[in-house]
Design a protein around this motif. Structure first.
Motif, PDB file in Angstrom:
ATOM      1  N   VAL A  51      23.795  11.936  -3.737  1.00  0.00           N
ATOM      2  CA  VAL A  51      24.245  12.925  -2.758  1.00  0.00           C
ATOM      3  C   VAL A  51      24.806  14.154  -3.456  1.00  0.00           C
ATOM      4  CG1 VAL A  51      26.147  13.391  -1.131  1.00  0.00           C
ATOM      5  CG2 VAL A  51      24.652  11.428  -0.768  1.00  0.00           C
ATOM      6  N   ARG A 105      23.238   5.365   0.656  1.00  0.00           N
ATOM      7  CA  ARG A 105      23.588   6.773   0.855  1.00  0.00           C
ATOM      8  C   ARG A 105      25.011   6.905   1.396  1.00  0.00           C
ATOM      9  NH1 ARG A 105      19.765   6.233   5.235  1.00  0.00           N
ATOM     10  NH2 ARG A 105      20.816   6.268   7.272  1.00  0.00           N
ATOM     11  N   TYR A 109      27.712   9.231  -0.419  1.00  0.00           N
ATOM     12  CA  TYR A 109      28.430  10.327   0.242  1.00  0.00           C
ATOM     13  C   TYR A 109      29.936  10.210   0.038  1.00  0.00           C
ATOM     14  CZ  TYR A 109      30.547  13.252   3.803  1.00  0.00           C
ATOM     15  OH  TYR A 109      31.337  14.182   4.450  1.00  0.00           O
ATOM     16  N   MET A 132      20.982  14.098   0.757  1.00  0.00           N
ATOM     17  CA  MET A 132      20.719  12.816   0.102  1.00  0.00           C
ATOM     18  C   MET A 132      19.307  12.837  -0.481  1.00  0.00           C
ATOM     19  SD  MET A 132      19.085   9.642   0.236  1.00  0.00           S
ATOM     20  CE  MET A 132      18.610   9.297   1.922  1.00  0.00           C
TER      21      MET A 132
END
Length: 300
Positions: A51, A105, A109, A132
């Protein structure tokens, strides 16, 4: 078995790393005898999510934008000490699937955003876009595994299973105790959660350990539990040479985190790169429409 004097010394300075140099820490790690280096495999066909936080609504348009930092000026002027990287060093950070978190993901993040470093200071209304990128592992990669910390053992099924497997490979209880103690010490440094603003010096042991291993062995990557996911997610840190040789950029999408009136809304995908362009250097985006991307598609 008593902790070696060299490891005991590192233990004695781990809470005062602002008083010693990075070079001193690296040298002290080099002096630790009979290093135990547990490893794991990143399997071919699996993937890594990475990310990057967008600047407002500006989109990333090239592979270099979403990969490790390529720009020498950025490395020189803006890259400080990190959990696995030295100052001015390019390292690819991402997240892999774990038993507790099937969508890495999410881990990537929360490891990347600064919004939740001090959640009590988060405004009631805020929006953040993040991109992403998903990277397919094209060949098996052996990496060092730092999963012995107490918090990881408490919160991660993967860490518990892996430690049991690592210990089963050792010939007797005395060696198992010696290796566990060393593995736990360095894993605790990768698992530090007390790093506040302007305290990157607290990464000196984990960063120096990573670079010592990368300098002295064939292993050029490390996996360790995610602090921001309360140790239930799993991170990876890879040197650029591994990324260039063994990872393939597969998809890119833009997501939006939004908080309204103090309530966090579901994180939505808002754009997807429908074409990465020649050499992955010219991303073309389209608005994301869920009906157009069924489960099992390239984004999910």
């Amino acid at each position: 078995m008593k902790m070696s004097p060299q490891l005991a010394y590192l233990d004695s300075i781990k809470h005062n790393l602002d008083t010693v140099t990075y070079g001193h820490v690296y040298h002290s790690i080099r002096q630790v005898p009979d290093k135990y280096v547990p490893t794991a495999l990143l399997h071919k066909g699996h993937y890594i999510d990475r990310v990057r936080i967008n600047e407002g609504e500006k989109l990333f348009t090239t592979e270099h934008d979403v990969s490790y930092i390529h720009d020498p000026e950025v490395l020189k002027n803006h890259v400080g000490l990190g959990r696995s990287n030295a100052e001015k060093q390019a390292v690819f950070y991402g997240a892999i699937e774990s038993p507790e978190i099937r969508q890495p993901r999410v881990v990537a993040y929360f490891e990347t955003t600064k919004l939740f470093k001090k959640p009590e200071l988060l405004p009631d209304n805020i929006t953040e876009l993040f991109t992403m990128s998903r990277w397919r592992i094209m060949a098996e990669i052996e990496v060092v595994e730092m999963i012995f910390s107490k918090d990881a053992q408490e919160n991660s099924e993967y860490a518990r299973t892996s430690v049991t497997n690592q210990m089963s490979k050792l010939p007797n209880d005395e060696i198992r105790k010696f290796c566990y103690e060393q593995g736990e010490f360095f894993s605790e440094e990768f698992a530090r959660k007390d790093v506040g603003d302007n305290q990157s010096y607290k990464y000196k042991i984990s960063s120096a350990y990573a670079n010592y291993i990368w300098d002295r062995t064939a292993f050029k990557g490390i996996t360790y539990p995610s602090v921001q996911s309360i140790y239930s997610g799993q991170n990876v840190a890879l040197l650029p040479e591994l990324v260039d040789k063994y990872l393939k950029l597969e998809s890119v999408a833009v997501f939006k985190f939004e908080r309204k009136d103090g309530k966090d809304l579901p994180i939505d995908c808002i754009k997807i790169a429908t074409d990465l362009g020649k050499g992955n250097m010219d991303f073309k985006y389209a608005d994301y429409v869920e009906a157009d991307y069924l489960p099992g598609g390239k984004l999910y």
